[in-house]
Structures are given as C-alpha cells and as structure tokens.
Design a protein around this motif. Structure first.
Motif, PDB file in Angstrom:
ATOM      1  N   THR A 179       0.852  -1.177   0.000  1.00 40.79           N
ATOM      2  CA  THR A 179       0.000   0.000   0.000  1.00 40.79           C
ATOM      3  C   THR A 179       0.892   1.232   0.000  1.00 40.79           C
ATOM      4  O   THR A 179       1.846   1.319   0.762  1.00 40.79           O
ATOM      5  N   ILE A 180       0.572   2.187  -0.859  1.00 37.99           N
ATOM      6  CA  ILE A 180       1.358   3.409  -0.995  1.00 37.99           C
ATOM      7  C   ILE A 180       0.486   4.593  -0.584  1.00 37.99           C
ATOM      8  O   ILE A 180      -0.691   4.652  -0.932  1.00 37.99           O
ATOM      9  N   VAL A 181       1.076   5.549   0.120  1.00 42.59           N
ATOM     10  CA  VAL A 181       0.378   6.778   0.494  1.00 42.59           C
ATOM     11  C   VAL A 181       1.002   7.931  -0.274  1.00 42.59           C
ATOM     12  O   VAL A 181       2.216   8.147  -0.216  1.00 42.59           O
ATOM     13  N   TRP A 182       0.153   8.645  -1.016  1.00 45.49           N
ATOM     14  CA  TRP A 182       0.551   9.819  -1.789  1.00 45.49           C
ATOM     15  C   TRP A 182      -0.079  11.049  -1.152  1.00 45.49           C
ATOM     16  O   TRP A 182      -1.143  10.963  -0.539  1.00 45.49           O
ATOM     17  N   CYS A 183       0.523  12.198  -1.356  1.00 44.72           N
ATOM     18  CA  CYS A 183      -0.098  13.466  -0.980  1.00 44.72           C
ATOM     19  C   CYS A 183      -0.151  14.336  -2.225  1.00 44.72           C
ATOM     20  O   CYS A 183       0.837  14.452  -2.959  1.00 44.72           O
ATOM     21  N   VAL A 184      -1.306  14.899  -2.478  1.00 49.14           N
ATOM     22  CA  VAL A 184      -1.497  15.825  -3.596  1.00 49.14           C
ATOM     23  C   VAL A 184      -1.984  17.140  -3.002  1.00 49.14           C
ATOM     24  O   VAL A 184      -2.989  17.165  -2.300  1.00 49.14           O
ATOM     25  N   MET A 185      -1.249  18.224  -3.253  1.00 49.48           N
ATOM     26  CA  MET A 185      -1.646  19.541  -2.782  1.00 49.48           C
ATOM     27  C   MET A 185      -2.303  20.275  -3.937  1.00 49.48           C
ATOM     28  O   MET A 185      -1.707  20.415  -5.013  1.00 49.48           O
ATOM     29  N   ILE A 186      -3.533  20.712  -3.735  1.00 47.51           N
ATOM     30  CA  ILE A 186      -4.300  21.335  -4.810  1.00 47.51           C
ATOM     31  C   ILE A 186      -4.590  22.791  -4.452  1.00 47.51           C
ATOM     32  O   ILE A 186      -5.180  23.079  -3.406  1.00 47.51           O
ATOM     33  N   ALA A 187      -4.163  23.693  -5.339  1.00 41.90           N
ATOM     34  CA  ALA A 187      -4.487  25.112  -5.214  1.00 41.90           C
ATOM     35  C   ALA A 187      -5.853  25.318  -5.858  1.00 41.90           C
ATOM     36  O   ALA A 187      -6.109  24.827  -6.961  1.00 41.90           O
ATOM     37  N   LEU A 188      -6.725  26.025  -5.167  1.00 39.32           N
ATOM     38  CA  LEU A 188      -8.100  26.224  -5.630  1.00 39.32           C
ATOM     39  C   LEU A 188      -8.341  27.691  -5.943  1.00 39.32           C
ATOM     40  O   LEU A 188      -7.882  28.573  -5.224  1.00 39.32           O
ATOM     41  N   GLU A 189      -9.063  27.934  -7.042  1.00 37.51           N
ATOM     42  CA  GLU A 189      -9.384  29.305  -7.432  1.00 37.51           C
ATOM     43  C   GLU A 189     -10.853  29.384  -7.822  1.00 37.51           C
ATOM     44  O   GLU A 189     -11.330  28.593  -8.641  1.00 37.51           O
ATOM     45  N   ARG A 190     -11.547  30.344  -7.238  1.00 38.60           N
ATOM     46  CA  ARG A 190     -12.970  30.527  -7.552  1.00 38.60           C
ATOM     47  C   ARG A 190     -13.112  31.667  -8.547  1.00 38.60           C
ATOM     48  O   ARG A 190     -12.536  32.743  -8.380  1.00 38.60           O
TER      49      ARG A 190
END
Length: 155
Positions: free
Chosen positions: A111-122
């Motif tokens: 099992t692998i754990v990834w982190c994805v950081m997402i910048a959000l713009e409205r």
C-alpha cells in the motif's frame, strides 16, 4: 456519520450515508443535501468557506451552498485519482490549499500513500483546481488505513 463536522456559514455539515446533513444552530433547523451516487470519501473539508468531497469516478467536488448542489472542481484530471486501484482518500485544508492523502492498495501486501496539494481558485460559479505539488510519501502494509486527516497550523 462522518468523523468531521466542518462549519460553513455558521452552519455545521455532517456527512452521512448518501447525503450531508446541514444543521443551523441559530434556528435549530436541519436540512439534507444528497451526495452524487458515486462512492465518495469519508472526509468532507472546508477551504475558504467552500465544502469539498472526493467522489470515485467523478473526482473532486465542491458544494454550492447558494444553489444547494454539488459541482465538479474543474482542471483536475480524474487520471490523478488512480481509478483502477482500491483507493482511500482523506482531505484537509492546508494554508488555503486542499491536501489530499491517497492510500493506494496495489497488491494485497503493498500500500502506498501519496499526498497531492491542490491550489483552488474561484471564478464566479466555478472552482478550478491546479496540482501545486504531489509526492509519494511512504509504503505501508495493508493492515493500516487512512481514517481521517487532521490539519495543523504552526504558530
């Protein structure tokens, strides 16, 4: 019920099976909003006064509280979500971005754990996400699973 009960517009949001319950402590009223009929993450998360959830096969979604409907976050490829693998997802706000922890079970023992950081713009009635950063964090045995993601701020 969900482990997390985020507040938004002075209301409390609780994820339940197939819907989100919205409680307004000012008038004591509850209302219910349906979640799309896709499997979804255990977590709900608030970033900049917007509620987010992850749906397998759809991707990241946000709740338009004025229209009382769920919408897809634009700009994020569903390929990012590894749709062919067994997947567990946890969400947390981090410095105005959405941190997404993904637990991917590739084999019975890996099992692998990834982190994805997402910048959000409205932009009006649309929200666009852009992957700001992603990285494989660690490998674990299948005995462990992500239950919930807590955000911590440095003071």
């Amino acid at each position: 019920m969900s482990v997390v009960s985020p507040s938004l517009d002075r209301k409390i949001y609780v994820r339940s099976v197939g819907h989100v319950i919205v409680y307004d402590p000012r008038d004591g009223k509850c209302e219910k909003t349906e979640i799309p009929k896709e499997p979804y993450s255990r977590d709900v998360c608030v970033v900049d006064n917007v509620l987010y959830i992850y749906c397998i096969g759809v991707g990241l979604m946000w709740y338009n509280s004025k229209e009382k409907e769920w919408r897809v976050v634009n700009g994020i490829s569903t390929l990012l979500w590894f749709p062919n693998f067994r997947l567990k997802v946890a969400l947390a706000e981090y410095n105005g971005n959405l941190a997404v922890l993904q637990q991917l079970s590739l084999k019975k023992s890996e099992t692998i754990v990834w982190c994805v950081m997402i910048a959000l713009e409205r932009n009006g009635e649309e929200i666009t996400g852009k992957v700001a950063w992603f990285e494989r964090l660690l490998s674990i045995t299948d005995d462990y699973k992500i239950m919930h993601c807590l955000a911590r701020t440095d003071s």
